[in-house]
Motif scaffolding. Structure first.
Motif, PDB file in Angstrom:
ATOM      1  N   UNK A  25       0.810  -1.217   0.000  1.00 13.52           N
ATOM      2  CA  UNK A  25       0.000   0.000   0.000  1.00 13.52           C
ATOM      3  C   UNK A  25       0.844   1.268   0.000  1.00 13.52           C
ATOM      4  N   UNK A  26       2.045   1.186   0.554  1.00 10.42           N
ATOM      5  CA  UNK A  26       2.954   2.339   0.547  1.00 10.42           C
ATOM      6  C   UNK A  26       3.812   2.376  -0.727  1.00 10.42           C
ATOM      7  N   UNK A  27       3.525   1.455  -1.651  1.00 11.44           N
ATOM      8  CA  UNK A  27       4.214   1.346  -2.935  1.00 11.44           C
ATOM      9  C   UNK A  27       5.701   1.031  -2.787  1.00 11.44           C
ATOM     10  N   UNK A  46      -4.807  -9.454 -10.909  1.00 10.73           N
ATOM     11  CA  UNK A  46      -4.413  -8.346 -11.796  1.00 10.73           C
ATOM     12  C   UNK A  46      -3.449  -7.353 -11.157  1.00 10.73           C
ATOM     13  N   UNK A  47      -3.283  -7.381  -9.839  1.00 12.89           N
ATOM     14  CA  UNK A  47      -2.383  -6.449  -9.171  1.00 12.89           C
ATOM     15  C   UNK A  47      -0.979  -7.039  -8.972  1.00 12.89           C
ATOM     16  N   UNK A  48      -0.757  -8.261  -9.442  1.00  7.81           N
ATOM     17  CA  UNK A  48       0.545  -8.920  -9.301  1.00  7.81           C
ATOM     18  C   UNK A  48       1.265  -8.964 -10.644  1.00  7.81           C
ATOM     19  N   UNK A 105      -8.302 -15.009   1.044  1.00  9.65           N
ATOM     20  CA  UNK A 105      -9.256 -15.077   2.157  1.00  9.65           C
ATOM     21  C   UNK A 105      -9.279 -13.760   2.922  1.00  9.65           C
ATOM     22  N   UNK A 106      -8.098 -13.179   3.120  1.00  9.38           N
ATOM     23  CA  UNK A 106      -7.988 -11.946   3.897  1.00  9.38           C
ATOM     24  C   UNK A 106      -8.646 -10.760   3.209  1.00  9.38           C
ATOM     25  N   UNK A 107      -8.758 -10.808   1.883  1.00 10.73           N
ATOM     26  CA  UNK A 107      -9.295  -9.667   1.150  1.00 10.73           C
ATOM     27  C   UNK A 107     -10.604  -9.965   0.435  1.00 10.73           C
ATOM     28  N   UNK A 114      -8.886  -2.896   1.594  1.00 11.86           N
ATOM     29  CA  UNK A 114      -7.671  -2.671   2.380  1.00 11.86           C
ATOM     30  C   UNK A 114      -6.397  -2.750   1.550  1.00 11.86           C
ATOM     31  N   UNK A 115      -6.466  -3.363   0.381  1.00  6.36           N
ATOM     32  CA  UNK A 115      -5.305  -3.459  -0.490  1.00  6.36           C
ATOM     33  C   UNK A 115      -5.512  -2.467  -1.625  1.00  6.36           C
ATOM     34  N   UNK A 116      -4.630  -1.522  -1.724  1.00  7.19           N
ATOM     35  CA  UNK A 116      -4.767  -0.447  -2.701  1.00  7.19           C
ATOM     36  C   UNK A 116      -4.288  -0.915  -4.067  1.00  7.19           C
ATOM     37  N   UNK A 117      -5.243  -1.222  -4.939  1.00  7.08           N
ATOM     38  CA  UNK A 117      -4.917  -1.636  -6.303  1.00  7.08           C
ATOM     39  C   UNK A 117      -5.677  -0.744  -7.278  1.00  7.08           C
TER      40      UNK A 117
END
Length: 118
Positions: A25-27, A46-48, A105-107, A114-117
């Motif tokens: 999230x902090x890049x 898609x964020x990986x 599971x967490x997201x 919570x995960x900035x994508x």
């Protein structure tokens, strides 16, 4: 690679889900999905960055030198070896200790925010 592939050495290259989330999230970190293409047909991230483990050595030029590289697979067995390989090649690399299954599971649901994508 043996140094990091042993249980003692793996402590050095693990990252928890919470720490990964903060760094991502902090890049400061990128996620490398090392699953094989047939595994990715079931679900995609898609964020990986998509680099199968067997292609990693030939695709090092696609990895950023200025960020933490976090390798991930469904659990963490292959990811640990991938992180050890990258560490030996001079990258700041760790593996996602909980694996992709726990990441998903967490997201799930509203937690995905919570995960900035992009």
């Amino acid at each position: 690679m043996t140094k990091y592939a042993t249980p003692k050495g793996q402590k050095e290259i693990r990252i928890s889900l919470e720490k990964f989330k903060k760094e991502f999230n902090e890049e400061n970190a990128v996620l490398i999905d090392i699953r094989m293409p047939f595994e990715k047909k079931v679900w995609n991230l898609p964020f990986a960055i998509d680099i199968p483990a067997n292609e990693l050595e030939n695709r090092l030029n696609e990895l950023p030198k200025d960020k933490l590289i976090v390798t991930a697979c469904p659990e963490n067995s292959r990811a640990a070896f991938a992180a050890a390989f990258l560490k030996e090649k001079g990258y700041n690399a760790k593996f996602l200790e909980e694996g992709l299954l726990e990441l998903m599971k967490a997201f799930k649901g509203g937690k995905a925010k919570e995960l900035k994508v992009d």
